[in-house]
Design a protein around this motif. Structure first.
Motif, short mmCIF file in Angstrom:
data_model
loop_
_atom_site.label_atom_id
_atom_site.label_comp_id
_atom_site.label_asym_id
_atom_site.label_seq_id
_atom_site.Cartn_x
_atom_site.Cartn_y
_atom_site.Cartn_z
N ALA A 1 0.84 -1.20 0.00
CA ALA A 1 0.00 0.00 0.00
C ALA A 1 0.87 1.25 0.00
O ALA A 1 1.96 1.25 0.58
CB ALA A 1 -0.90 0.02 1.23
N ASP A 2 0.43 2.28 -0.70
CA ASP A 2 1.11 3.57 -0.59
C ASP A 2 0.68 4.23 0.70
O ASP A 2 -0.46 4.05 1.14
CB ASP A 2 0.75 4.46 -1.79
CG ASP A 2 1.37 3.94 -3.07
OD1 ASP A 2 2.40 3.24 -2.97
OD2 ASP A 2 0.81 4.21 -4.15
N ILE A 3 1.59 4.97 1.28
CA ILE A 3 1.27 5.59 2.57
C ILE A 3 1.30 7.10 2.43
O ILE A 3 2.23 7.68 1.86
CB ILE A 3 2.26 5.12 3.66
CG1 ILE A 3 2.05 3.62 3.87
CG2 ILE A 3 2.02 5.87 4.97
CD1 ILE A 3 3.12 2.96 4.67
N MET A 4 0.22 7.70 2.92
CA MET A 4 0.08 9.15 2.78
C MET A 4 -0.22 9.74 4.15
O MET A 4 -1.01 9.19 4.91
CB MET A 4 -1.08 9.43 1.83
CG MET A 4 -1.49 10.87 1.74
SD MET A 4 -3.13 10.97 1.00
CE MET A 4 -3.15 12.68 0.52
N VAL A 5 0.41 10.85 4.45
CA VAL A 5 0.10 11.57 5.67
C VAL A 5 -0.60 12.86 5.28
O VAL A 5 -0.11 13.59 4.42
CB VAL A 5 1.38 11.87 6.49
CG1 VAL A 5 1.09 12.83 7.63
CG2 VAL A 5 1.98 10.58 7.03
N VAL A 6 -1.78 13.09 5.83
CA VAL A 6 -2.43 14.38 5.63
C VAL A 6 -2.09 15.23 6.85
O VAL A 6 -2.59 15.00 7.94
CB VAL A 6 -3.95 14.26 5.45
CG1 VAL A 6 -4.55 15.63 5.19
CG2 VAL A 6 -4.29 13.31 4.33
N ASP A 7 -1.19 16.16 6.63
CA ASP A 7 -0.73 17.02 7.70
C ASP A 7 -1.69 18.20 7.80
O ASP A 7 -1.76 19.04 6.92
CB ASP A 7 0.71 17.46 7.37
CG ASP A 7 1.09 18.75 8.06
OD1 ASP A 7 0.63 18.97 9.19
OD2 ASP A 7 1.87 19.53 7.47
N ASP A 8 -2.46 18.21 8.88
CA ASP A 8 -3.54 19.19 9.02
C ASP A 8 -3.03 20.48 9.66
O ASP A 8 -3.41 20.84 10.76
CB ASP A 8 -4.66 18.58 9.87
CG ASP A 8 -5.92 19.42 9.84
OD1 ASP A 8 -5.96 20.39 9.05
OD2 ASP A 8 -6.86 19.12 10.59
N GLY A 9 -2.14 21.14 8.96
CA GLY A 9 -1.61 22.42 9.45
C GLY A 9 -0.74 22.28 10.69
O GLY A 9 -0.80 23.13 11.57
N LEU B 1 -1.96 20.56 4.55
CA LEU B 1 -2.97 21.63 4.49
C LEU B 1 -2.30 22.90 5.04
O LEU B 1 -1.58 22.83 6.04
CB LEU B 1 -4.19 21.24 5.33
CG LEU B 1 -5.02 20.12 4.71
CD1 LEU B 1 -5.93 19.46 5.74
CD2 LEU B 1 -5.86 20.64 3.56
N PRO B 2 -2.55 24.03 4.39
CA PRO B 2 -1.85 25.25 4.78
C PRO B 2 -2.21 25.74 6.19
O PRO B 2 -1.46 26.48 6.79
CB PRO B 2 -2.24 26.27 3.73
CG PRO B 2 -3.45 25.71 3.07
CD PRO B 2 -3.37 24.23 3.20
#
Lengths: 238, 134
Positions: A30-38, A57-58
């Motif tokens: 699986a590809d791994i993605m981090v959604v960095d929420d500011g 996210l900005p």
């Protein structure tokens, strides 16, 4: 099947690397993605160094917007299954792997539940305060009543979903109370939602204190959100 | 029946000339303020029109008290000031609701922008990595 594991994270520099390596170990391929929420700490940099895709996210947008970012990305890149786990280390990736299996076997959305039963005696039972448990019970009661399907852990952010569910959530996803409302939304849209008993760990870092007033506010908000959810026009597959 | 009700509600409390002069001055000052805000780019024309109309309404009410008396009569209240207050309150309520709707829409648009920017960030990075490999 093209799989994506994503990790919503807001200032989780203490745990993010461990979560990424845990995901890599238990969900191979699986590809791994981090959604960095500011995040204002080194979460994004550490995640990037650990080899994850990082969507930053900005500014902090809340967990709902972070989840939705991953769904939009996953749909755009043609991922067929998406698994998600929290960045604070509460969610063992081995459990997410079981949710992904559930989706491979036909569920549109699989949700990990802390309260649906003991599954693995090796991992200590998830602990929670009395007030939180009471709140959880109440949420479950409300969601179960509104969906006519039994849910025991409505605030669980450990999930796996297929393209159909991703499309639904990419289109509209609650920014206020994402986990709870999305269950109602999915059931109403005719998706097959399965709750799977899983183990979660106690938080190692960070705070998760919720006072009584905040709890009361959450419960009130949930009530309103679910009530409005019942009145919304049903989303149909486009 | 309606005639009976109407007969009983001839307005008795009216605005004094003093109040009308004050109202007219405030209305004019308000409109000058709006124009100034637009001039200094603090207010978009789009949002100013409704405020400007409100100013004109205030001015008209001050210049032609008959309009306010007619309003009070139509509402069935005997006090012109009460009619004025309740209508003003309703208008403000509607306006603030309208602004909440606008704020909600903009907040959703901001979220979408932020998400798209975050996703674009990944793709750019992937592009940069590919470039380095070559």
């Amino acid at each position: 099947m093209k799989k994506l594991i994503f990790i919503p994270a807001w200032n989780e520099e203490n745990s993010i690397e461990a979560v990424i390596s845990d995901a890599r170990e238990h969900v191979p391929g699986a590809d791994i993605m981090v959604v960095d929420d500011g995040s204002t700490d080194r979460t994004a940099a550490l995640a990037r160094r650990a080899g994850a895709l990082v969507a930053s996210l900005p500014f902090n947008q809340g967990v709902g917007a972070a989840h939705q970012t991953a769904y939009i990305f996953a749909l755009g890149q043609g991922y067929e299954i998406c698994g998600q786990l929290d960045g604070d280390g509460q969610h063992p990736a081995s459990e997410v792997a079981r949710l992904i299996e559930e989706v491979e076997h036909g569920a549109d959305l699989a949700v990990g539940s802390r309260f649906a039963g003991n599954v693995n005696p090796d991992i200590p039972e998830y602990r929670s305060t009395f007030a939180r448990r009471l709140g959880q019970r109440l949420f479950s009661l409300l969601v179960s009543t509104s969906t006519r399907q039994r849910f025991t852990d409505t605030t669980s952010g450990m999930r796996a979903l297929n393209e159909k569910a991703m499309r639904l959530f990419a289109d509209r996803y609650s920014s206020e109370f994402a986990e709870v409302e999305s269950l109602q939304q999915a059931v109403r849209a005719g998706l097959l939602v399965r709750e799977v008993p899983v183990h979660m760990l106690a938080r190692e870092h960070g705070r998760s204190f919720i006072g009584p007033l905040t709890s009361a506010y959450y419960i009130f908000k949930t009530l309103i959100v679910l009530l409005i959810g019942q009145l919304r026009p049903k989303q149909v597959e486009s | 029946m309606i005639w009976l009700l109407a007969a009983d509600t001839e307005p008795v409390v009216r605005l004094t000339p003093q109040a009308r002069i004050l109202g007219a001055i405030l209305a004019l000052a308000f409109m000058v303020l709006i124009l100034d805000l637009i001039r200094r780019d603090k207010l978009l024309e789009r949002y100013s029109i409704v405020w400007f109309l409100l100013g004109i309404g205030m001015l008209l009410g001050a210049i032609f008290p008959v309009a306010l008396e007619w309003l009070a009569k139509a509402m069935g209240v005997r006090d012109v000031t009460i009619a004025l207050f309740s209508v003003t309150l309703l208008i403000l309520l509607a306006l603030s609701l309208n602004f909440s709707v606008i704020a909600s829409r903009q907040s959703k648009q901001i979220t979408r922008l932020a998400q798209q920017q975050a996703i674009d960030g990944i793709e750019e990075e992937a592009g940069a990595v590919e470039g380095r490999d070559r």
